[in-house]
Design a protein around this motif. Structure first.
Motif, mmCIF file in Angstrom:
data_model
loop_
_atom_site.group_PDB
_atom_site.id
_atom_site.type_symbol
_atom_site.label_atom_id
_atom_site.label_comp_id
_atom_site.label_asym_id
_atom_site.label_seq_id
_atom_site.Cartn_x
_atom_site.Cartn_y
_atom_site.Cartn_z
ATOM 1 N N TYR A 299 0.785 -1.422 -0.281
ATOM 2 C CA TYR A 299 -0.208 0.257 -0.080
ATOM 3 C C TYR A 299 0.991 1.404 0.041
ATOM 4 O O TYR A 299 1.206 1.941 -0.907
ATOM 5 N N GLU A 300 2.223 1.134 0.857
ATOM 6 C CA GLU A 300 2.483 2.665 1.197
ATOM 7 C C GLU A 300 4.114 2.830 -0.473
ATOM 8 O O GLU A 300 3.005 3.458 -0.780
ATOM 9 N N THR A 303 0.890 3.847 -2.944
ATOM 10 C CA THR A 303 0.045 5.952 -2.995
ATOM 11 C C THR A 303 1.880 6.731 -2.388
ATOM 12 O O THR A 303 1.426 7.695 -2.240
ATOM 13 N N GLN A 304 3.143 6.138 -1.910
ATOM 14 C CA GLN A 304 4.570 6.277 -2.373
ATOM 15 C C GLN A 304 4.137 7.178 -0.929
ATOM 16 O O GLN A 304 4.751 8.140 -0.857
ATOM 17 N N ILE A 305 3.466 6.672 0.134
ATOM 18 C CA ILE A 305 4.014 7.036 1.019
ATOM 19 C C ILE A 305 5.114 6.497 2.405
ATOM 20 O O ILE A 305 5.441 5.350 1.739
#
Length: 307
Positions: A299-300, A303-305
């Motif tokens: 997920y990160e 979403t480039q978190i």
């Protein structure tokens, strides 16, 4: 020496008599500086877990010591190793390596987790929580050290080193210390690393199993650094049990395993509920730590978190 001589020497070990008053003094001092990090009922449960674990450990510890004695007797290295000073240096690493795998598998095998979970059941991180020892884990604990007397290491030395390690680990259960210099943080288990271990945040689950040296986690891929801000460690379990009943704290996961085993039909599923990691399910979402961490990472990345 024969077994009787060894048992007499073991009975004269005074480490606990010095350590316990020190632990209680440190607990009292920490409480004076950080009352908000304590709950009296929670600390009471922690003290009860300490008592329960001591009672449960008594017979396994005696049995383990006898087994260690006879394994030491058959070791071809017994007369080479003896009680020389340099053996303590090697024993330090052997003991810490054993503790790492004992601790890691307590998190990765559900039956073992049931015996360890009480240590993680507090939502507070303080010296009181350090005394909240796992109860059921005392039964299988000593198997992880049985290879060491076969190297010719004196059983009394092994038990002493195990005690020294536990004394060290008491002091990493605190929020009052932020971080040490980088070189110390790289090599040793510190309060920062151990706060990660007690956290229920997904990224921190089943990480930092170190006793004294954090290098084992770095080597075997279970290391995670402590982050501030949005992912500050949140302590306790992924699903907290919300009770101060010490018997429930000590046994609730065994009961949960039994319920899962009863409701599953296939033998393979029953065994998986016992021996796979906590969170595995035959008819629901897979909530094992490694699965949840992988989903979070994906997920990160999507979403480039970056925290």
């Amino acid at each position: 020496m024969d077994i009787i001589d060894y048992v007499i020497e073991l009975s004269q070990d005074k480490l606990l008599y010095f350590a316990l008053p020190l632990f209680l003094l440190c607990l009292f001092v920490e409480y004076q500086f950080a009352k908000e990090k304590y709950n009296i009922k929670d600390t009471g449960v922690s003290l009860m877990m300490m008592i329960f674990s001591s009672i449960v450990e008594f017979i396994p510890k005696i049995c383990a010591f006898i087994i260690f004695f006879y394994l030491h007797q058959i070791s071809p290295l017994r007369d080479v190793i003896e009680r020389q000073w340099w053996v303590w240096f090697l024993l330090f690493f052997a003991d810490d390596f054993s503790y790492y795998w004992f601790h890691r598998l307590n998190h990765e095998i559900r039956l073992f987790w049931a015996g360890h979970v009480s240590h993680h059941s507090s939502v507070y991180m303080n010296f009181g929580t350090a005394l909240r020892q796992g109860v059921g884990e005392r039964i299988h604990k000593f198997f992880f050290w049985m290879w060491i007397p076969l190297l010719g290491v004196d059983p009394l030395m092994i038990f002493t080193m195990m005690g020294v390690s536990l004394v060290y680990q008491f002091f990493v259960h605190t929020e009052l210390i932020d971080k040490f210099p980088r070189v110390i943080e790289f090599v040793f288990n510190t309060p920062s690393h151990h706060r990660v271990h007690h956290a229920s945040n997904i990224r921190y689950l089943d990480c930092n199993h170190a006793g004294v040296l954090i290098i084992w986690d770095r080597l075997f891929g279970t290391f995670s650094k402590e982050l501030k801000g949005l992912d500050k460690p949140r302590y306790g379990l992924t699903e907290n049990i919300k009770t101060f009943n010490p018997l429930k704290v000590a046994t609730h996961e065994y009961i949960a395993i039994w319920k899962d085993v009863k409701r599953s039909k296939r033998l393979s599923d029953k065994l998986n509920y016992i021996f796979k990691s906590p969170g595995w399910s035959h008819d629901g979402d897979d909530k094992r730590a490694k699965v949840l961490r992988k989903k979070l990472q994906e997920y990160e990345e999507a979403t480039q978190i970056h925290l």
